[in-house]
Design a protein around this motif. Sequence first.
Motif, PDB file in Angstrom:
ATOM      1  N   ILE A 162      -2.179  -6.507  -3.827  1.00 11.89           N
ATOM      2  CA  ILE A 162      -2.893  -6.309  -2.562  1.00 11.89           C
ATOM      3  C   ILE A 162      -4.109  -7.222  -2.504  1.00 11.89           C
TER       4      ILE A 162
ATOM      5  N   SER B  18      -9.700   4.130  -0.923  1.00 13.59           N
ATOM      6  CA  SER B  18      -8.280   3.825  -1.123  1.00 13.59           C
ATOM      7  C   SER B  18      -7.409   5.063  -0.946  1.00 13.59           C
TER       8      SER B  18
ATOM      9  N   ARG C  22      -2.662  -3.062  -7.174  1.00 15.53           N
ATOM     10  CA  ARG C  22      -4.003  -3.480  -6.728  1.00 15.53           C
ATOM     11  C   ARG C  22      -4.129  -4.990  -6.770  1.00 15.53           C
TER      12      ARG C  22
ATOM     13  N   ASN D  55      -9.470  -4.886   2.901  1.00 14.17           N
ATOM     14  CA  ASN D  55      -8.064  -5.098   3.248  1.00 14.17           C
ATOM     15  C   ASN D  55      -7.894  -5.837   4.578  1.00 14.17           C
TER      16      ASN D  55
ATOM     17  N   SER E 156       0.835  -1.205   0.000  1.00 22.83           N
ATOM     18  CA  SER E 156       0.000   0.000   0.000  1.00 22.83           C
ATOM     19  C   SER E 156       0.870   1.256   0.000  1.00 22.83           C
TER      20      SER E 156
END
Length: 624
Positions: free
Chosen positions: A297, A261, A294, A487, A163
């Motif tokens: 993650i 985000s 992305r 997340n 991130s």
Amino acid sequence: MANSFAGIELGKNALINHSMQISTAGHNISNADTEGYSRQRVQIKTADPLYRPDLTREGRPGQIGQGSAIESVNRLRDELLDQRIVAQESKETYWGTRDKYILMLEEIYNEPDDISLRTNMDKFWQSWQELSMYPESQAARQAVVTRSESLADSIQERFKGLSGIGTLINGDIEGSVRQVNSLTRQIAAVNEQIVKSKAMGDNPNDLLDRRDLLVEKLSGLINVTTDNRDNDEFMVHMDGQVIVQGKVARQFDVEAVTDNSGYSRVIWADTKEQANISAGSLGALIELRDVDVRSEIQTLNTMTMNFADLVNDVHRNGVGANNVSGLDFFVQRPFVTSVNGNYDRNGDGTDDSSYIFRFTGTNSLNPQEKVGLEGVMTLSGKSGTVSVPYHATDTIEEVIQRINDSDGEVKAYLDRDSKLVLKATTSLSPENPDFVIRHVEDSGLFLAGYSGILAASGEAGAYSFDRPDAVNALTEKAEFAVSPVINPAAYISVNDAIKGDVLSVAAGYPTRQGTSMVGDGRAAVEIASIRNLYVMIGKDRTFDDYFANSVTNIALKGEQAEMNHLSQNTIMNDLRGLRDSISGVNIDEELADIIKFQHGYNAAAKFVSVMDQMLDTVINRLKV
């Protein structure tokens, strides 16, 4: 005596011309290291001859030469080559940017062996295996808790690293947008000056160099093409969209994305529509943030969510040495407080959606048994829905495999009780939420009756997340789980109740009296066996597959970026070398020209001196 002083004029022109050539050569030398400068040359032409129709031409030519005149001062530039460089520049910066950031992603995965996420995961499985052999050992339970905390910390650190790169890229995107806007404004301003200069009959070489340099810098940020109209209206395009037209420059803007985000998307400042930038460093940054980072993650979140969910499922049904049961081993944070997953998606104050992560059927199934049914399942996909057919001769295992091999964002497996489980994956489209089952429908009876998930078949019995209490479409005894907070890799941790009392770690299953049985390590064995079971949701079958594929994928991306960057560098070096051979300033060549022009100037000066002496003789020395 009509032409007595013509020689002086001819000599004067020669002096002026050679002086201009010397000055231009000096201008070239002084800008030898100026970025974007093109060497200039003075174009000399023969002056228009003198012709007097009223004079007799007997015995001599009818036209008398008037020496030389300056036609123009031109820069040496190959426009076709410039267009190739502008087109190629965006490819070089695209791969150069990817190469830089992919290397940063590789460094996150390239952890020292003794503290890597993979090593901590291995220690986690080992600790449960040791507990299964010594279920009465408090030390073994403490090892499970300690190693689980280390694993959770490693997952969180990897998430922070990924991130953090995403945030860094987002900052670069916003900075690049400001650069693009500045360059387009400068190009428009130079366009205006060039038009004014040409209107006065001048040849604005330095301004043209300045514009070419700005366009080249712009092409390094975004993919552009240029067009110079007959009316000198210079235009810059990006994928068919006009960015600069004459003295008018369109601008980009950034606006916050509504997915929590913290990222920004690039839009056109005038229309507020999203700008599609596919090349240049800005295009690479957008792709890196919205696709590569992305994806990494999401893959980490998928692994974390399913890992915690599977471990919790076993641990919740087990019992600790202190006879405590029903505890989740890892903390999971539901996205909504509603037990049915109801959520106000559009923010109008009324629940309008259902956020459900997992369905579990009511019937135990034999994976080798043939279903004996015909039908088509419709599941939420990357865009819209996907269809998964099943036939009477298919086995349960084959149907599950077909679901997982489809492009749907719902995956399936059999749990420890051999019940069918449907789980949501992360979503390819940012418009759709992660870990939310959006649509499940069955034209037949595989989901409706055979596995015990849906209450009815057909469109009327379909589950759709775009309404509240959508779980009413499930059978009465079907289990479901609410979707997690986005997340899960960012907040995974061991349950505080277990950290406070390690005897709460469940090694076995409770007896009929709800107590632990001495020497029972069945729950610990089942958790340890999760490592190699086909339980992973997504492309990876097992947790070991995740670690192997994640490292391989990022390494291959790095190799691709490096090779393409080197290839584009080679191409651009050749093009720039060719341009420098045409437009670049060679000091030795300019000095040689200055010497040549100096000799010409001296000769012209001598010519003027001789003409002066001749006139002096004619005017002052001849006597009547």
